[in-house]
Scaffold this active site. Sequence first.
Site, PDB file in Angstrom:
ATOM      1  N   PRO A 151       0.817  -1.215   0.000  1.00 32.90           N
ATOM      2  CA  PRO A 151       0.000   0.000   0.000  1.00 32.90           C
ATOM      3  C   PRO A 151       0.851   1.265   0.000  1.00 32.90           C
ATOM      4  CG  PRO A 151      -0.706  -1.552   1.710  1.00 32.90           C
ATOM      5  CD  PRO A 151       0.589  -2.052   1.185  1.00 32.90           C
ATOM      6  N   SER A 152       0.289   2.330  -0.541  1.00 31.75           N
ATOM      7  CA  SER A 152       0.968   3.631  -0.539  1.00 31.75           C
ATOM      8  C   SER A 152       1.194   4.083   0.904  1.00 31.75           C
ATOM      9  CB  SER A 152       0.113   4.655  -1.283  1.00 31.75           C
ATOM     10  OG  SER A 152       0.709   5.922  -1.253  1.00 31.75           O
ATOM     11  N   GLY A 153       2.381   4.661   1.140  1.00 33.55           N
ATOM     12  CA  GLY A 153       2.701   5.132   2.493  1.00 33.55           C
ATOM     13  C   GLY A 153       3.263   4.048   3.390  1.00 33.55           C
ATOM     14  N   GLY A 154       3.510   2.869   2.830  1.00 33.22           N
ATOM     15  CA  GLY A 154       3.998   1.765   3.652  1.00 33.22           C
ATOM     16  C   GLY A 154       5.477   1.860   4.005  1.00 33.22           C
ATOM     17  N   GLY A 155       6.243   2.682   3.273  1.00 31.28           N
ATOM     18  CA  GLY A 155       7.660   2.848   3.585  1.00 31.28           C
ATOM     19  C   GLY A 155       8.592   2.400   2.474  1.00 31.28           C
ATOM     20  N   LYS A 156       8.037   2.084   1.283  1.00 34.15           N
ATOM     21  CA  LYS A 156       8.875   1.572   0.192  1.00 34.15           C
ATOM     22  C   LYS A 156       9.899   2.615  -0.274  1.00 34.15           C
ATOM     23  CE  LYS A 156       5.323   0.699  -2.460  1.00 34.15           C
ATOM     24  NZ  LYS A 156       4.273   1.205  -1.575  1.00 34.15           N
ATOM     25  N   GLU A 209       8.708   3.297  -9.079  1.00 34.95           N
ATOM     26  CA  GLU A 209       7.478   3.464  -9.855  1.00 34.95           C
ATOM     27  C   GLU A 209       7.721   4.351 -11.071  1.00 34.95           C
ATOM     28  OE1 GLU A 209       3.728   3.259  -7.911  1.00 34.95           O
ATOM     29  OE2 GLU A 209       4.635   3.702  -5.989  1.00 34.95           O
TER      30      GLU A 209
END
Length: 579
Positions: free
Chosen positions: A374-379, A503
């Site tokens: 998910p977006s904001g997960g820390g990737k 991305e």
Amino acid sequence: MTEQEKSNFKVKDFMALVNSVNPKKAIFALGMLLSLMTSGASLIVPQLTKNLVDSSQLMSLNKRMLFILAFAFIAQLVFGAVGSYLLRFVGESTIRSLREKLWDHLLALPITYYDNHKSGETSSRLVNDTTVIKELMTSHFPNFITGGIQLIGSLIILFVMDWKMASLMFLAVPVIALIMIPIGRMMSKIGRELQTATANFNADASEKLSEIRLIKSSNGEAHEKVSGRRLIEKIFKLGIKDAKVEAVLQPIMMTAMLGLFVVVLGYGAVRVQSGTLTSGQFVAFLLYLFNIMMPVGSFATFFSQLQKAMGATERIVQLLELPVEAAALSQTIDVTGQPIKMENVSFHYVENRPILKNISFEAQQNSVIAFVGPSGGGKSTVFALLERFYEPNSGHIKIGNTSISDIDLSNWRQQIGFVSQDSAVFAGTIRENLQYGLTYELSDEELWQGLSLAYAEQFVKAFPEQLETEIGERGVKLSGGQKQRIAIARAFLRNPKILMLDEATASLDSQSEEQVQRALNQLMKERTTLVIAHRLSTIVDADCIYFIDKGQVTGSGNHQTLLKTHALYSQYVQEQVVR
């Protein structure tokens, strides 16, 4: 800094800052010597005038005295011009060195500084504050020194000539002191506030103008007009305050000086009539009086500029005292053939708000590792730590058995190629952007080869100027897909051993995405690649996939393994298929 600390910021701190950039002291000394000779000539001229007046009759002027007087004027002009140029040269070269030092320091500051400060505010320190210091050094300080010599020299000569008349001038001293002390404090306070307000406006304007398309597309002009005018109004009000103080100061100073002149003129006229003072002495006395009045008038401006320069120096010193990124280390390393390992890494930007929690992964040579979730997960934070924009709060990042924090920073970064979803390009030509960051010049053949591998050769050749095409600020003259392919070509030319793709096709249309993906597939060959991906084909082909959710790795394995064992990954894949 507290207000108390600000008030304790002294001239010695300013001098220390200037000395830190090794000013041209010999040239400065010569310039000051010539300026002092100019002041000396200005002290001789009244004496020559006195002798000329006393020894000449109306129809028979003393030619020898006239010649000497003319020579004194010419010497004053020549010494003054050369001295002024030399002092200006030293001031300009010193500020150049100071700006170079500050610019180099700004480039070496860690990303955390830029996370917390607007770029416009920082550029104001680099441009506006150094300009304030330059004006003090190149104009006000030399004028203060030469004016001070004129004043002291004239006072000494006046007391030698006639101590009674000279004593009259001290009637103005208490008046001037009563004016200067409180007004100087007011000007200091207003000067600091004005510089801060100007820096804030500069920061806001730089930020807003860099995002002018967002403002226009959101109909934000009306809001920004109000916001900008509020900041402009604050600068205006402070400027008016400053103007009021100066408007009051100058007439009072002039009135005090004029009153002093009238008193001396009246008393001198009485002395001439009584025969206790010659006409020549009286004329010389008035000329010396002008030598005193002129510098005193400029002293108020000097002290006002000095206070502004103290504020500017304070902010520059604060910047220069900030710690820079890790200093260059002697250890360099070739990462070829060595795995990248992250071991139990945790990180937070703000205390008690963890972004990553005990993240671990391993990327073998020439493998493709994908990070999804998910977006904001820390990737993206994982990538920021790998680039060493930040240091982990705990855990280790290694290349082979070597911690990356022990490797020379430049050596580490030059082996990494990074392509994000909004790859940055600079205003300038395509050639300049392709070669950015390289320490050697590339031939046209090499540049076209890089463009060809990135599927960018065709559209670049379609431009009339080709490699010399100006792409505008942040590449506004290119489409999103074209800009991405220029960034990929730049990565090809860099020939990185580790490739990080964040991305890189996320914001593109389907046609551009296909072209960019083909270019990325070319770039990923025979390199260790880390990918933050949303494209299913990239995920499926990865050697290992790490699912990151809320700062933790909640599953890892190849595509088939995760489909069977990780419910959130399976849901994620289904969403990609539906799209």
